[in-house]
Enzyme design. Structure first.
Site, PDB file in Angstrom:
ATOM      1  N   HIS A 149      30.888  -5.370  28.815  1.00 22.88           N
ATOM      2  CA  HIS A 149      30.402  -6.843  28.827  1.00 22.88           C
ATOM      3  C   HIS A 149      29.153  -6.860  27.827  1.00 22.88           C
ATOM      4  O   HIS A 149      28.249  -6.026  28.024  1.00 22.88           O
ATOM      5  CB  HIS A 149      29.928  -7.189  30.289  1.00 22.88           C
TER       6      HIS A 149
ATOM      7  N   ASP B 192      37.282  -9.788  34.512  1.00 21.42           N
ATOM      8  CA  ASP B 192      38.487  -9.890  34.195  1.00 21.42           C
ATOM      9  C   ASP B 192      39.785  -9.042  34.310  1.00 21.42           C
ATOM     10  O   ASP B 192      40.677  -8.979  34.246  1.00 21.42           O
ATOM     11  CB  ASP B 192      38.852 -10.506  32.596  1.00 21.42           C
TER      12      ASP B 192
HETATM   13  N1  ACO Z   1      36.926  -0.102  25.168  1.00 23.65           N
HETATM   14  C1  ACO Z   1      36.406   1.141  24.190  1.00 23.65           C
HETATM   15  N2  ACO Z   1      35.329   0.974  23.747  1.00 23.65           N
HETATM   16  C2  ACO Z   1      34.320  -0.040  24.005  1.00 23.65           C
HETATM   17  C3  ACO Z   1      34.722  -1.099  24.683  1.00 23.65           C
HETATM   18  C4  ACO Z   1      36.129  -1.126  25.328  1.00 23.65           C
HETATM   19  N3  ACO Z   1      36.532  -2.286  26.199  1.00 23.65           N
HETATM   20  N4  ACO Z   1      33.908  -2.026  24.774  1.00 23.65           N
HETATM   21  C5  ACO Z   1      32.717  -1.471  23.858  1.00 23.65           C
HETATM   22  N5  ACO Z   1      33.130  -0.394  23.415  1.00 23.65           N
HETATM   23  C6  ACO Z   1      32.210   0.502  22.589  1.00 23.65           C
HETATM   24  C7  ACO Z   1      32.349   0.106  21.327  1.00 23.65           C
HETATM   25  O1  ACO Z   1      33.094   0.716  20.264  1.00 23.65           O
HETATM   26  C8  ACO Z   1      30.625   0.649  20.952  1.00 23.65           C
HETATM   27  O2  ACO Z   1      30.847   1.989  20.789  1.00 23.65           O
HETATM   28  P1  ACO Z   1      29.859   2.550  19.561  1.00 23.65           P
HETATM   29  O3  ACO Z   1      28.392   2.304  20.300  1.00 23.65           O
HETATM   30  O4  ACO Z   1      30.240   4.119  19.720  1.00 23.65           O
HETATM   31  O5  ACO Z   1      29.943   1.800  18.226  1.00 23.65           O
HETATM   32  C9  ACO Z   1      29.870   0.509  22.295  1.00 23.65           C
HETATM   33  O6  ACO Z   1      30.928   0.341  23.290  1.00 23.65           O
HETATM   34  C10 ACO Z   1      29.227  -1.071  22.328  1.00 23.65           C
HETATM   35  O7  ACO Z   1      30.198  -2.199  22.126  1.00 23.65           O
HETATM   36  P2  ACO Z   1      29.912  -3.563  21.386  1.00 23.65           P
HETATM   37  O8  ACO Z   1      31.188  -4.181  20.934  1.00 23.65           O
HETATM   38  O9  ACO Z   1      28.843  -3.299  20.339  1.00 23.65           O
HETATM   39  O10 ACO Z   1      29.396  -4.247  22.607  1.00 23.65           O
HETATM   40  P3  ACO Z   1      29.332  -5.865  22.783  1.00 23.65           P
HETATM   41  O11 ACO Z   1      28.322  -6.073  23.864  1.00 23.65           O
HETATM   42  O12 ACO Z   1      29.165  -6.326  21.779  1.00 23.65           O
HETATM   43  O13 ACO Z   1      30.737  -6.333  23.296  1.00 23.65           O
HETATM   44  C11 ACO Z   1      32.732  -6.784  24.780  1.00 23.65           C
HETATM   45  C12 ACO Z   1      30.994  -6.619  24.599  1.00 23.65           C
HETATM   46  C13 ACO Z   1      33.093  -7.745  23.540  1.00 23.65           C
HETATM   47  C14 ACO Z   1      32.842  -7.629  25.894  1.00 23.65           C
HETATM   48  C15 ACO Z   1      33.406  -5.499  24.577  1.00 23.65           C
HETATM   49  O14 ACO Z   1      32.918  -4.791  25.601  1.00 23.65           O
HETATM   50  C16 ACO Z   1      34.752  -5.598  24.643  1.00 23.65           C
HETATM   51  O15 ACO Z   1      35.586  -5.728  23.427  1.00 23.65           O
HETATM   52  N6  ACO Z   1      35.527  -5.501  25.751  1.00 23.65           N
HETATM   53  C17 ACO Z   1      37.074  -5.552  25.840  1.00 23.65           C
HETATM   54  C18 ACO Z   1      37.236  -7.180  25.940  1.00 23.65           C
HETATM   55  C19 ACO Z   1      36.854  -7.589  27.283  1.00 23.65           C
HETATM   56  O16 ACO Z   1      37.005  -7.133  28.307  1.00 23.65           O
HETATM   57  N7  ACO Z   1      36.389  -9.042  27.213  1.00 23.65           N
HETATM   58  C20 ACO Z   1      35.904  -9.649  28.427  1.00 23.65           C
HETATM   59  C21 ACO Z   1      34.353  -9.994  28.347  1.00 23.65           C
HETATM   60  S1  ACO Z   1      33.971 -10.724  29.990  1.00 23.65           S
HETATM   61  C22 ACO Z   1      34.233 -12.402  29.932  1.00 23.65           C
HETATM   62  O17 ACO Z   1      34.294 -12.849  28.850  1.00 23.65           O
HETATM   63  C23 ACO Z   1      34.259 -12.996  31.077  1.00 23.65           C
END
Ligand code: ACO
Length: 428
Positions: A307, A364
């Site tokens: 998140h 979610d």
């Molecule tokens: N699976 C695997 N790796 C992940 C995931 C994931 N679901 N989420 C983040 N990471 C990793 C990234 O690759 C990154 O790794 P790194 O530091 O080695 O490059 C690190 O964790 C940080 O990730 P970011 O994308 O920079 O985090 P950000 O805060 O921008 O993104 C987000 C948050 C978009 C929710 C992300 O975690 C994601 O894509 N999750 C899956 C989609 C999801 O479940 N969305 C629902 C959000 S809740 C809502 O809207 C109610």
């Protein structure tokens, strides 16, 4: 803490006020930055460090896993309040007394009929259309069908547009779902509670009496409360920024629905179920998908994990996990998808990659599992999220109007070609 911040650019110092919120969060007010520095702006992709407004609707602390609407904890509201009370609280700032709540509900019911001509728009969509696209279009169409509730400067029009959208939106949601399954469209039942009416509108079949299951009603009520607001997320910021141009409530919310649709935002609940289905089809090997999620060369992400704000746990996920267990037990659901979900959850919670990056199951991850058990089609999951988020969008839009916020218009850092001369087509 000092109440100013100093910025030094080319040996010149500039002071900016530090503003403290009611929860002791500190923000540097840079509203005059460009003026005093003669052109310097900030760059903050994804607005990770940028506050776009002052707001008194929702407080969340991502590190501590705290979420409060108007000061009330999400845990207490999910346990003691119903969705309509929470909607009133978010929109108008205080919990309603009995008379206020009854009037609010009566006004919503009085305004819940959707013009028959809207059915013609719905008819024009192919059955394969995603219900989020349908809902966004029909919500936008409400402006045309309700011309006397679109003056954003009139308190009366704004109140009318609030009760109208709260009344008509569930009808549109139910219609979007019924269209897909070929069921006749329905206007619901004025004698029912708000959430009971939603369920009946969605599930009633013409040749059968519809009976409510209280556990399902309570679980949906809770799910809607948990989704009702989440401060300046992607769809809410969209609603505020569209409204900042003085576009009306229906148009602004229609844009918010489009923003919510994406799989990185509200679309994640659908994506979670599709991911679990795909893992099942592929033999149910959760370890293989864990490895894919960690492989930087693979675009696959574990949907429902991580998140932008919660870097400890998502308090909504904690509440909904309990509700999911209750619903599944009550409905006697046995579903191989659930075993895959539980397997993934356990592996991720004990995996270094996920622990180090503070990636926990978000709301979610569990909401899709409950919706599936309730018999809601996967494509409707994000629509259910929109139904819950509606009061939050309204509250934030209304606050933006009351605060007289200026039009939202970010700056950019231009990185394209500098000035060059036009070459005629035959010489290129
Ligand atoms: N699976 C695997 N790796 C992940 C995931 C994931 N679901 N989420 C983040 N990471 C990793 C990234 O690759 C990154 O790794 P790194 O530091 O080695 O490059 C690190 O964790 C940080 O990730 P970011 O994308 O920079 O985090 P950000 O805060 O921008 O993104 C987000 C948050 C978009 C929710 C992300 O975690 C994601 O894509 N999750 C899956 C989609 C999801 O479940 N969305 C629902 C959000 S809740 C809502 O809207 C109610």
């Amino acid at each position: 803490m000092a109440n100013t911040a100093t910025l030094e650019i080319n040996d010149k110092k500039y002071e900016f006020p530090l503003i403290t919120g009611t929860e002791n969060e500190v923000a540097m007010d840079i509203s005059n930055l460009r003026g005093v520095t003669e052109g310097v702006t900030t760059l903050d992709g994804g607005f990770k460090n940028t506050g776009s407004c002052k707001s008194s609707v929702t407080f969340l602390d991502g590190e501590k896993g705290v979420l409060r609407y108007r000061g009330y904890s999400i845990e207490e509201l999910a346990e003691k309040a119903d969705f309509l009370e929470v909607a009133f609280l978010l929109i108008f700032g205080e919990l309603p007394n009995k008379e206020e709540l009854e009037k609010f509900h009566a006004d919503i019911k009085k305004n819940s009929i959707v013009d028959e001509d809207v059915k013609k728009i719905l008819d024009a969509f192919p059955k394969s259309a995603h219900p989020m696209g349908v809902l966004s279009s029909l919500t936008s169409a409400l402006t045309a069908f309700n011309p006397d509730s679109v003056d954003v400067d009139s308190e009366e029009d704004v109140y009318n547009s609030i009760v109208r959208i709260l009344g008509k939106f569930p009808v549109l949601v139910a219609w979007a779902m019924r269209k897909k399954s070929g069921l006749p469209l329905d206007y619901g039942d004025k004698n029912l509670g708000y959430v009971e009416n939603i369920l009946k509108m969605m599930f009633k079949v013409p040749n059968e009496e519809y009976t409510q299951n209280q556990i399902v009603v309570d679980a949906l009520d809770k799910l809607l409360i948990l989704h009702a607001d989440h401060e300046q997320n992607c769809s809410t910021s969209t609603v505020r920024i569209v409204g900042s141009s003085h576009a009306g409530l229906f148009a602004s919310i229609s844009a918010g629905i489009s923003a919510l649709w994406g799989p990185l935002h509200g679309g994640a609940n659908q994506a979670v179920l599709e991911m679990l289905e795909a893992i099942k089809e592929d033999g149910g090997d959760t370890k293989k998908y864990m490895a894919k999620a960690k492989d930087k060369a693979d675009p696959f992400r574990l949907m429902g994990f991580g998140h932008r704000v919660y870097k400890n746990f998502d308090p909504r996920a904690t509440i909904i996990k309990v509700a999911a267990d209750e619903v599944l037990e009550d409905l006697g659901v046995e579903d191989p998808i659930l075993d895959i979900a539980k397997g993934l959850e356990q592996e991720a919670l004990n995996d270094d990659y996920f622990v180090k990056r503070k990636l926990y199951p978000n709301v979610d991850f569990y909401s899709g599992i409950i919706y599936r058990a309730m018999g809601i089609p996967t494509e409707m999951f994000t629509v259910m999220f929109a139904l819950g988020r509606l009061p939050g969008w309204i509250a934030q839009w209304r606050e933006m109007r009351l605060n007289k916020e200026p039009i939202g218009r970010p700056r950019q850092l231009y990185t394209g070609e500098t000035a060059r001369s036009f070459t005629a087509v035959e010489k290129r």
